[in-house]
Design a protein around this motif. Structure first.
Motif, PDB file in Angstrom:
ATOM      1  N   LYS A  99      -1.078 -16.375   7.504  1.00  0.00           N
ATOM      2  CA  LYS A  99      -0.710 -15.164   8.257  1.00  0.00           C
ATOM      3  C   LYS A  99      -1.775 -14.883   9.302  1.00  0.00           C
ATOM      4  O   LYS A  99      -2.964 -15.120   9.049  1.00  0.00           O
ATOM      5  CB  LYS A  99      -0.569 -13.978   7.304  1.00  0.00           C
ATOM      6  CG  LYS A  99       0.664 -14.078   6.421  1.00  0.00           C
ATOM      7  CD  LYS A  99       0.925 -12.807   5.643  1.00  0.00           C
ATOM      8  CE  LYS A  99       2.252 -12.887   4.916  1.00  0.00           C
ATOM      9  NZ  LYS A  99       2.581 -11.675   4.164  1.00  0.00           N
ATOM     10  N   TYR A 103      -1.881  -9.011  10.673  1.00  0.00           N
ATOM     11  CA  TYR A 103      -1.592  -8.460   9.345  1.00  0.00           C
ATOM     12  C   TYR A 103      -2.699  -7.529   8.848  1.00  0.00           C
ATOM     13  O   TYR A 103      -2.485  -6.760   7.906  1.00  0.00           O
ATOM     14  CB  TYR A 103      -1.366  -9.581   8.319  1.00  0.00           C
ATOM     15  CG  TYR A 103       0.017 -10.195   8.406  1.00  0.00           C
ATOM     16  CD1 TYR A 103       1.057  -9.719   7.630  1.00  0.00           C
ATOM     17  CD2 TYR A 103       0.287 -11.247   9.266  1.00  0.00           C
ATOM     18  CE1 TYR A 103       2.325 -10.265   7.704  1.00  0.00           C
ATOM     19  CE2 TYR A 103       1.548 -11.807   9.356  1.00  0.00           C
ATOM     20  CZ  TYR A 103       2.567 -11.309   8.577  1.00  0.00           C
ATOM     21  OH  TYR A 103       3.824 -11.859   8.667  1.00  0.00           O
ATOM     22  N   PHE A 115       0.128  -8.484   0.795  1.00  0.00           N
ATOM     23  CA  PHE A 115       0.909  -8.728   2.010  1.00  0.00           C
ATOM     24  C   PHE A 115       0.017  -9.152   3.180  1.00  0.00           C
ATOM     25  O   PHE A 115       0.363 -10.039   3.949  1.00  0.00           O
ATOM     26  CB  PHE A 115       1.666  -7.440   2.366  1.00  0.00           C
ATOM     27  CG  PHE A 115       2.588  -7.568   3.546  1.00  0.00           C
ATOM     28  CD1 PHE A 115       3.862  -8.089   3.390  1.00  0.00           C
ATOM     29  CD2 PHE A 115       2.192  -7.142   4.808  1.00  0.00           C
ATOM     30  CE1 PHE A 115       4.719  -8.198   4.475  1.00  0.00           C
ATOM     31  CE2 PHE A 115       3.039  -7.251   5.894  1.00  0.00           C
ATOM     32  CZ  PHE A 115       4.310  -7.774   5.731  1.00  0.00           C
ATOM     33  N   ARG A 127      -0.016 -12.730  -5.914  1.00  0.00           N
ATOM     34  CA  ARG A 127       1.403 -12.937  -6.232  1.00  0.00           C
ATOM     35  C   ARG A 127       1.603 -13.110  -7.738  1.00  0.00           C
ATOM     36  O   ARG A 127       2.595 -12.646  -8.289  1.00  0.00           O
ATOM     37  CB  ARG A 127       1.956 -14.146  -5.460  1.00  0.00           C
ATOM     38  CG  ARG A 127       2.174 -13.842  -3.986  1.00  0.00           C
ATOM     39  CD  ARG A 127       2.709 -15.024  -3.242  1.00  0.00           C
ATOM     40  NE  ARG A 127       4.092 -15.340  -3.612  1.00  0.00           N
ATOM     41  CZ  ARG A 127       5.165 -14.808  -3.049  1.00  0.00           C
ATOM     42  NH1 ARG A 127       5.038 -13.920  -2.090  1.00  0.00           N
ATOM     43  NH2 ARG A 127       6.373 -15.172  -3.442  1.00  0.00           N
ATOM     44  N   ARG A 367       2.844 -16.761  11.908  1.00  0.00           N
ATOM     45  CA  ARG A 367       1.967 -17.666  11.172  1.00  0.00           C
ATOM     46  C   ARG A 367       1.117 -18.453  12.178  1.00  0.00           C
ATOM     47  O   ARG A 367       1.542 -18.663  13.322  1.00  0.00           O
ATOM     48  CB  ARG A 367       2.780 -18.658  10.333  1.00  0.00           C
ATOM     49  CG  ARG A 367       3.654 -18.017   9.272  1.00  0.00           C
ATOM     50  CD  ARG A 367       2.832 -17.407   8.144  1.00  0.00           C
ATOM     51  NE  ARG A 367       3.665 -16.937   7.047  1.00  0.00           N
ATOM     52  CZ  ARG A 367       4.089 -15.694   6.909  1.00  0.00           C
ATOM     53  NH1 ARG A 367       3.782 -14.768   7.790  1.00  0.00           N
ATOM     54  NH2 ARG A 367       4.828 -15.349   5.868  1.00  0.00           N
ATOM     55  N   ARG A 435       5.230 -17.212   0.747  1.00  0.00           N
ATOM     56  CA  ARG A 435       4.969 -15.784   0.948  1.00  0.00           C
ATOM     57  C   ARG A 435       6.281 -15.003   1.014  1.00  0.00           C
ATOM     58  O   ARG A 435       6.367 -13.969   1.683  1.00  0.00           O
ATOM     59  CB  ARG A 435       4.157 -15.551   2.244  1.00  0.00           C
ATOM     60  CG  ARG A 435       2.828 -16.260   2.331  1.00  0.00           C
ATOM     61  CD  ARG A 435       1.840 -15.819   1.257  1.00  0.00           C
ATOM     62  NE  ARG A 435       1.397 -14.445   1.360  1.00  0.00           N
ATOM     63  CZ  ARG A 435       0.317 -14.039   2.018  1.00  0.00           C
ATOM     64  NH1 ARG A 435      -0.417 -14.924   2.666  1.00  0.00           N
ATOM     65  NH2 ARG A 435      -0.044 -12.774   2.017  1.00  0.00           N
ATOM     66  N   CYS A 437       9.415 -12.556  -0.090  1.00  0.00           N
ATOM     67  CA  CYS A 437       9.409 -11.194  -0.626  1.00  0.00           C
ATOM     68  C   CYS A 437       9.384 -11.197  -2.153  1.00  0.00           C
ATOM     69  O   CYS A 437      10.159 -11.912  -2.788  1.00  0.00           O
ATOM     70  CB  CYS A 437      10.665 -10.481  -0.135  1.00  0.00           C
ATOM     71  SG  CYS A 437      10.797  -8.810  -0.754  1.00  0.00           S
TER      72      CYS A 437
END
Ligand code: HEM
Length: 492
Positions: A99, A103, A115, A127, A367, A435, A437
Motif C-alpha cells: 500500500k 494510506y 488497513f 489480519r 499499490r 489485503r 476486506c
C-alpha cells in the motif's frame, strides 16, 4: 553590470524555463514510464488527476482515458491505472505490491493499523487478529447483537415514519445503523443513534472524527498540505482524541470483565493471546478498532443506499425480489433473520448487481510496484510507480459485461457457466488477495437482512429531490448525500 544581468529577471526566467524543460523531458522522453500510453499532460503533471479527484469525477475521467488509450493508462507522472482483470490479480494477490504512502491518512491513533500499514509482516499479523472477528460462524453467533443494536431500531423508526406519513432520509439512517452495529460489537457500547434519529453517547463528536478523517484523506490525495497545519489546532483534533480515548476505555473495561460476551472485540483480544502477540500497544489495538468503525460503517450504509435506490428505479426487479421474499417469509409480520434470507438466489443477485454498478469501496486501493518493475498488459511499469486497478472501471467494461451500466440482477443467474465464471473472476467489490476486506461477511449479513426487511415490509418511494449522481471520494457515494424516501407499510 554583468552581475546585475546574472541576477536579473531574464536570468531567473531562463533558469525557470530550463528547469521546466528538464522536468518535461525527464517525465516524458527520459521517463521509464514513457511506453505507457496516456495524455501528454498527465505525464508532465499530476494536477489533472488531482483536480478530478477533488471534484469526485476521477472515475468517469479515467474511464474516458481507457476508451482512448487502452487497458493501461498513465494518469499522472508516477501513477498508472489499469482496467484489466489479469493485471488486477497480479497487483492484489501478493504482498509484493504494498500500500502506498496515502494510506498513512488512516493512522487514527498515530500508528499504522490493519488497513493503513504498508508493512507486509504487520499486515499479516493484524489480519490474523482481525479475521476471527468476522468469520461466517462469528457472524452467526453475533446475529442477535446485530439485530438488537442496528436492525431492530432501524425498523422501529421506519415504521413510526411510515405511520406518521413523514419522510425518512435512508442514507443517514443506514449510516446510524451501521455505526450502532460496530459500536456494539467492537466497542461494547450501543451508540443508541436510532432511538429518535439523534445522537446519544456523544455521537456527534464521533461522527466529526470520521468527517475529519475523510477531509484528511481527501487533503492528502489532492495535495492540500495546508490542511496538516489546521490539524494541529486542538479544536479540530479533539474528536479524534475522543474516539481514541473511548477505544482505550473499551479495551480497559473488557480486560477487567470476568465473563465477557463473544463479540468482535473479545475475538480480537482472544486471538492476541492465542497468536502470542504481546508487544502491541493500546494505540495499535485502538487503531484496529477504529478502523472497523471507519471501514465497516460508511461502506455498508452506502451499499444499502445504492441498492434501495436501484430497486426504486426498476419495478420489475423489485417485484421479482418481493415475490421471492413472500415465498421465503409468507407472514409479513415475521421478523426476518439472516438464516431465512442468506441463500435466496435473487436477493443475492440484487446485492451483487448493486455492488457491480456502484462498487462502494472503489475509491482507489493504490499499490506500489516493487523493485524491478512489472509487465501489465504488455507494458513495462517500473518499480516505485503507483498502480490502481479500480473495480468500478472493470465493472463497467464492455468487454466483460453486456450493457454494463444497466442494473440487471438476472445476469448473475445465467446458466452459461463459462460466462458466469468470467463475471465472477472480474468481480471483487471487497477487493481480493492478501489485503481483501475482512468485514465482508458482516457487511453482507447486514445488507441481506435490511434489504429483505425493507422490501418485504414497505413500499418505498425515493423522492426526486435526491441528487444521486455518483461521485468518488474515499467511497462511491451519491453527490447529494441523501436518500429521502416516503415509506408505506405493505399489507400482505
Ligand atoms: C459493503 C461493504 C464493504 C465494502 C464494499 C468493502 C470494501 C473493501 C475494499 C475494496 C477493501 C480494500 C481497500 C484497499 O485495499 O484500499 C476493504 C478493506 C478492508 N475492509 Fe472492507 N468493505 C465493506 C465492509 C467492511 C466491514 C463491515 C468491515 C469491518 C467491520 C470492513 C473492514 C475492512 C478492513 C479492516 C479492511 C482492510 C484489510 C487489509 O488491509 O488487510 N469492511 N474493504
Amino acid at each position: 553590470m554583468a552581475l546585475e544581468s546574472l541576477l536579473g529577471l531574464e536570468t531567473i526566467l531562463v533558469l525557470l524555463f530550463t528547469y521546466a524543460l528538464y522536468n518535461v523531458i525527464d517525465r516524458t522522453l527520459m521517463s521509464p514510464l514513457r511506453s505507457v500510453p496516456g495524455p501528454w499532460y498527465c505525464a508532465i503533471s499530476a494536477i489533472f488527476y488531482k483536480r478530478h479527484t477533488k471534484k469526485g469525477t476521477q472515475l468517469e475521467w479515467i474511464q474516458g482515458l481507457h476508451e482512448i488509450y487502452g487497458p493501461v493508462v498513465r494518469i499522472a507522472p508516477r501513477t498508472v491505472n489499469v482496467c484489466d482483470v489479469d493485471a488486477a490479480y497480479i497487483i492484489h494477490s501478493s504482498h509484493k505490491f504494498v500500500k502506498g504512502q496515502s494510506y498513512a491518512a488512516f493512522n487514527f491513533t498515530g500508528v499504522p493499523n490493519i488497513f493503513s500499514t504498508s508493512d507486509p509482516d504487520v499486515a499479516k499479523t493484524r489480519r490474523k487478529l482481525v479475521l476471527p472477528m468476522f468469520t461466517r460462524s462469528a457472524i452467526n453467533e453475533m446475529d442477535e447483537m446485530v439485530m438488537l443494536a442496528g436492525i431492530r431500531p432501524l425498523l422501529l423508526l421506519l415504521e413510526k415514519r411510515a405511520e406518521s406519513g413523514s419522510t425518512a432520509d435512508l442514507y443517514k439512517l443506514f449510516h446510524y445503523m451501521t455505526f450502532n452495529v460496530i459500536g456494539d460489537i467492537v466497542f461494547g457500547r450501543n451508540f443508541g443513534l436510532l432511538k429518535d434519529g439523534t445522537s446519544s453517547d456523544n455521537m456527534i463528536t464521533w461522527m466529526n472524527g470520521m468527517r475529519i478523517l475523510h477531509a484528511r484523506v481527501c487533503a492528502q490525495r489532492t495535495g492540500v498540505q495546508l490542511y496538516a497545519i489546521c490539524m494541529l489546532t486542538s479544536s479540530i483534533t479533539r474528536p479524534d482524541a475522543c474516539s481514541w480515548s473511548a477505544s482505550k476505555q473499551a479495551i480497559r473495561i473488557r480486560r477487567s470483565t470476568e465473563n465477557p460476551r463473544a463479540d468482535s472485540l473479545q475475538r480480537y483480544l482472544t486471538a492476541m493471546e492465542e497468536e502470542k502477540v504481546e508487544r502491541m500497544t493500546d494505540a495499535e489495538i485502538a487503531g484496529d478498532m477504529l478502523m472497523q468503525l471507519s471501514a465497516g460503517s460508511g461502506t455498508t450504509a452506502k451499499c444499502l443506499t445504492w441498492t434501495i435506490y436501484l430497486l426504486s428505479r426498476t419495478p420489475d426487479v423489485r417485484a421479482r425480489l418481493l415475490q421471492e421474499l413472500q415465498e421465503a417469509v409468507p407472514d409479513n409480520g415475521t421478523e426476518i433473520r439472516h438464516a431465512m434470507v442468506r441463500d435466496l438466489p435473487y436477493l443475492n443477485a440484487v446485492i451483487d448487481e448493486s455492488l457491480r454498478v456502484y462498487p462502494v469501496g472503489s475509491g482507489g486501493a493504490p499499490r506500489v510496484v516493487p523493485k524491478g518493475g512489472v509487465e501489465l498488459c504488455g507494458k513495462y511499469v517500473p518499480g516505485g510507480t503507483t498502480v490502481l486497478a479500480r473495480q468500478y472501471l472493470i465493472n463497467h467494461s464492455k468487454e466483460i459485461w453486456k450493457d454494463p451500466a444497466t442494473f440487471r440482477p438476472e445476469r448473475w443467474l445465467t446458466q452459461d457457466s463459462v460466462h458466469l465464471e468470467k463475471m465472477r473472476r472480474a468481480f471483487f467489490p471487497f477487493s481480493m488477495g492478501v489485503r481483501a476486506c475482512v468485514g465482508r461477511e458482516l457487511a453482507k449479513m447486514e445488507i441481506r437482512v435490511v434489504v429483505a426487511t425493507l422490501v418485504r415490509r414497505f413500499n418505498i418511494e425515493v423522492l426526486p429531490e435526491n441528487d444521486m449522481t455518483p461521485i468518488c471520494s474515499v467511497t462511491v457515494l451519491p453527490r447529494g448525500g441523501s436518500l429521502v424516501s416516503r415509506l408505506t407499510k405493505r399489507t400482505e
